[in-house]
Design a protein around this motif. Structure first.
Motif, PDB file in Angstrom:
ATOM      1  N   ASP A  60       0.815  -1.219   0.000  1.00  0.00           N
ATOM      2  CA  ASP A  60       0.000   0.000   0.000  1.00  0.00           C
ATOM      3  C   ASP A  60       0.846   1.265   0.000  1.00  0.00           C
ATOM      4  OD1 ASP A  60      -1.865  -2.245   1.278  1.00  0.00           O
ATOM      5  OD2 ASP A  60      -3.092  -0.738   0.243  1.00  0.00           O
ATOM      6  N   ALA A  61       2.152   1.099  -0.208  1.00  0.00           N
ATOM      7  CA  ALA A  61       3.006   2.267  -0.404  1.00  0.00           C
ATOM      8  C   ALA A  61       4.168   1.872  -1.310  1.00  0.00           C
ATOM      9  CB  ALA A  61       3.534   2.800   0.919  1.00  0.00           C
ATOM     10  N   ILE A  62       4.541   2.798  -2.178  1.00  0.00           N
ATOM     11  CA  ILE A  62       5.718   2.613  -3.016  1.00  0.00           C
ATOM     12  C   ILE A  62       6.582   3.864  -2.878  1.00  0.00           C
ATOM     13  CG2 ILE A  62       5.093   0.872  -4.723  1.00  0.00           C
ATOM     14  CD1 ILE A  62       3.841   2.985  -6.442  1.00  0.00           C
ATOM     15  N   VAL A  63       7.897   3.610  -2.886  1.00  0.00           N
ATOM     16  CA  VAL A  63       8.868   4.678  -2.654  1.00  0.00           C
ATOM     17  C   VAL A  63       9.931   4.583  -3.733  1.00  0.00           C
ATOM     18  CG1 VAL A  63      10.554   5.610  -1.006  1.00  0.00           C
ATOM     19  CG2 VAL A  63       8.451   4.543  -0.170  1.00  0.00           C
ATOM     20  N   THR A  64      10.393   5.729  -4.225  1.00  0.00           N
ATOM     21  CA  THR A  64      11.444   5.702  -5.235  1.00  0.00           C
ATOM     22  C   THR A  64      12.429   6.845  -5.041  1.00  0.00           C
ATOM     23  OG1 THR A  64      11.913   5.449  -7.604  1.00  0.00           O
ATOM     24  CG2 THR A  64      10.319   7.151  -7.017  1.00  0.00           C
ATOM     25  N   ALA A  65      13.672   6.594  -5.462  1.00  0.00           N
ATOM     26  CA  ALA A  65      14.687   7.647  -5.528  1.00  0.00           C
ATOM     27  C   ALA A  65      15.021   7.945  -6.986  1.00  0.00           C
ATOM     28  CB  ALA A  65      15.937   7.223  -4.761  1.00  0.00           C
ATOM     29  N   GLU A  66      14.148   7.498  -7.874  1.00  0.00           N
ATOM     30  CA  GLU A  66      14.361   7.641  -9.315  1.00  0.00           C
ATOM     31  C   GLU A  66      13.602   8.867  -9.814  1.00  0.00           C
ATOM     32  OE1 GLU A  66      16.332   5.364 -10.754  1.00  0.00           O
ATOM     33  OE2 GLU A  66      16.194   6.223 -12.765  1.00  0.00           O
ATOM     34  N   ARG A  67      14.328   9.902 -10.200  1.00  0.00           N
ATOM     35  CA  ARG A  67      13.661  11.097 -10.733  1.00  0.00           C
ATOM     36  C   ARG A  67      13.005  10.772 -12.074  1.00  0.00           C
ATOM     37  NH1 ARG A  67      14.955  15.851  -7.994  1.00  0.00           N
ATOM     38  NH2 ARG A  67      16.652  15.649  -6.493  1.00  0.00           N
ATOM     39  N   GLY A  68      11.816  11.336 -12.303  1.00  0.00           N
ATOM     40  CA  GLY A  68      11.104  11.100 -13.548  1.00  0.00           C
ATOM     41  C   GLY A  68      10.199   9.884 -13.528  1.00  0.00           C
ATOM     42  N   LEU A  69      10.305   9.057 -12.488  1.00  0.00           N
ATOM     43  CA  LEU A  69       9.418   7.901 -12.345  1.00  0.00           C
ATOM     44  C   LEU A  69       8.185   8.346 -11.559  1.00  0.00           C
ATOM     45  CD1 LEU A  69       9.311   4.787 -12.910  1.00  0.00           C
ATOM     46  CD2 LEU A  69      10.080   4.499 -10.539  1.00  0.00           C
ATOM     47  N   ALA A  70       6.995   8.126 -12.132  1.00  0.00           N
ATOM     48  CA  ALA A  70       5.761   8.536 -11.457  1.00  0.00           C
ATOM     49  C   ALA A  70       5.202   7.378 -10.635  1.00  0.00           C
ATOM     50  CB  ALA A  70       4.731   9.007 -12.474  1.00  0.00           C
ATOM     51  N   LEU A  71       4.798   7.670  -9.416  1.00  0.00           N
ATOM     52  CA  LEU A  71       4.171   6.682  -8.533  1.00  0.00           C
ATOM     53  C   LEU A  71       2.689   6.995  -8.445  1.00  0.00           C
ATOM     54  CD1 LEU A  71       6.783   6.779  -5.612  1.00  0.00           C
ATOM     55  CD2 LEU A  71       6.817   5.386  -7.703  1.00  0.00           C
ATOM     56  N   ALA A  72       1.850   5.953  -8.529  1.00  0.00           N
ATOM     57  CA  ALA A  72       0.406   6.182  -8.561  1.00  0.00           C
ATOM     58  C   ALA A  72      -0.295   5.383  -7.477  1.00  0.00           C
ATOM     59  CB  ALA A  72      -0.151   5.789  -9.928  1.00  0.00           C
ATOM     60  N   VAL A  73      -1.351   5.990  -6.935  1.00  0.00           N
ATOM     61  CA  VAL A  73      -2.188   5.340  -5.922  1.00  0.00           C
ATOM     62  C   VAL A  73      -3.640   5.466  -6.361  1.00  0.00           C
ATOM     63  CG1 VAL A  73      -2.034   7.472  -4.538  1.00  0.00           C
ATOM     64  CG2 VAL A  73      -2.934   5.400  -3.491  1.00  0.00           C
ATOM     65  N   LEU A  74      -4.401   4.380  -6.192  1.00  0.00           N
ATOM     66  CA  LEU A  74      -5.813   4.342  -6.586  1.00  0.00           C
ATOM     67  C   LEU A  74      -6.717   4.443  -5.363  1.00  0.00           C
ATOM     68  CD1 LEU A  74      -5.518   1.334  -9.037  1.00  0.00           C
ATOM     69  CD2 LEU A  74      -6.057   3.694  -9.697  1.00  0.00           C
ATOM     70  N   THR A  75      -7.786   5.236  -5.477  1.00  0.00           N
ATOM     71  CA  THR A  75      -8.722   5.360  -4.358  1.00  0.00           C
ATOM     72  C   THR A  75     -10.141   5.640  -4.849  1.00  0.00           C
ATOM     73  OG1 THR A  75      -8.339   7.744  -4.161  1.00  0.00           O
ATOM     74  CG2 THR A  75      -7.005   6.325  -2.749  1.00  0.00           C
ATOM     75  N   ALA A  76     -11.098   5.366  -3.953  1.00  0.00           N
ATOM     76  CA  ALA A  76     -12.470   5.823  -4.113  1.00  0.00           C
ATOM     77  C   ALA A  76     -13.042   5.914  -2.693  1.00  0.00           C
ATOM     78  CB  ALA A  76     -13.287   4.867  -4.961  1.00  0.00           C
ATOM     79  N   ASP A  77     -12.660   6.911  -1.956  1.00  0.00           N
ATOM     80  CA  ASP A  77     -13.001   7.224  -0.547  1.00  0.00           C
ATOM     81  C   ASP A  77     -11.795   7.146   0.386  1.00  0.00           C
ATOM     82  OD1 ASP A  77     -15.659   7.710  -1.163  1.00  0.00           O
ATOM     83  OD2 ASP A  77     -16.348   5.729  -0.497  1.00  0.00           O
ATOM     84  N   CYS A  78     -10.901   6.163   0.173  1.00  0.00           N
ATOM     85  CA  CYS A  78      -9.680   6.095   0.988  1.00  0.00           C
ATOM     86  C   CYS A  78      -8.820   7.325   0.696  1.00  0.00           C
ATOM     87  CB  CYS A  78      -8.884   4.845   0.659  1.00  0.00           C
ATOM     88  SG  CYS A  78      -9.697   3.318   1.209  1.00  0.00           S
TER      89      CYS A  78
END
Ligand code: ZN
Length: 242
Positions: A88-106
């Protein structure tokens, strides 16, 4: 398409609304969730549309298989042929890489330390907030060189504390872990404010540069809400660094 976005020192934050995509009812229009029963081709088209609108390469967006836990994965590129991990979490040190999270109320939580070049996206519903997914994400960021004092935090559209009704016992259990989440509905019954809980956790961790979306998903017909509609689409939050 993009309901809210801002940029701080080269750290970009964007949250979608439900309009501007190709999905049919009941996922109309911009459903970005791949596990909610929508046509996979529509989801792929929507993900490409959203990425192009915010100016990122759709092939450089990392998604999660969210399970309402506190697991964190560190990533340096898309998963490729591998299935997305159950975190439920992603972390990066890579510039230009997009991290996405999906929700519908959370609560979608986007974090970035522009100086260290470290970003994170987290999915904090009630169970994840209680389990500590946001502190776990911040710890993973500091492990990669981030400083909480420099972390910029944005939380997106989520069900608000005046709408998220829960049983009295559940409110007591959650408030015992995170008192800031204690709430009451607009009609006077026990409720939870998960966004308030997330912000209290971030404050205790020393993350002071924060902003919270004013949008309540259950009240806004421009957003997907699981509690309102049950079978519906998913919104996305995106974070990336120049
Ligand atoms: Zn509300």
């Amino acid at each position: 398409m993009i309901g809210q976005r801002d940029t701080v020192n080269g750290a970009h934050f964007a949250f979608t609304d439900r309009w501007g995509g190709v999905s049919a009812v009941p996922y109309e229009e911009l459903n970005l969730g791949g596990a909610v029963g929508d046509d996979p081709a529509a989801v792929t088209a929507n993900r490409e549309l959203a990425a192009k609108t915010i100016g990122v390469d759709p092939a450089r967006v990392v998604w999660m298989n969210q399970v309402h836990g506190a697991g964190v994965a560190v990533v340096d590129g898309p998963w490729g042929e591998d299935p997305a991990p159950r975190v439920d979490a992603i972390v990066t040190a890579e510039r230009g890489l997009a991290l996405a999270v999906l929700t519908a109320d959370c609560v979608p939580v986007l974090l970035a330390d522009p100086v260290a070049g470290v970003a994170a996206a987290a999915h904090a519903g009630r169970p994840g907030m209680v389990a500590g997914v946001v502190p776990a994400a911040v710890r993973a960021m500091t492990g990669l060189g981030a400083d909480p004092a420099r972390i910029v935090a944005r939380t997106g559209p989520a069900v608000c504390g005046r709408c998220y009704e829960v049983p009295e016992t559940m409110r007591a259990e959650v408030a015992a872990v995170e008192p800031a989440a204690y709430a009451e509905t607009s009609w006077g019954t026990p409720a939870l404010d998960v966004s308030a809980g997330v912000h209290a956790q971030l404050e205790r961790l020393g993350v002071h540069d924060r902003a919270q979306s004013p949008v309540c998903t259950l009240e806004s017909h421009d957003h997907f809400s699981y509690r309102r509609d049950r079978t519906t689409g998913r919104l996305a939050g995106y974070v990336w660094l120049d």
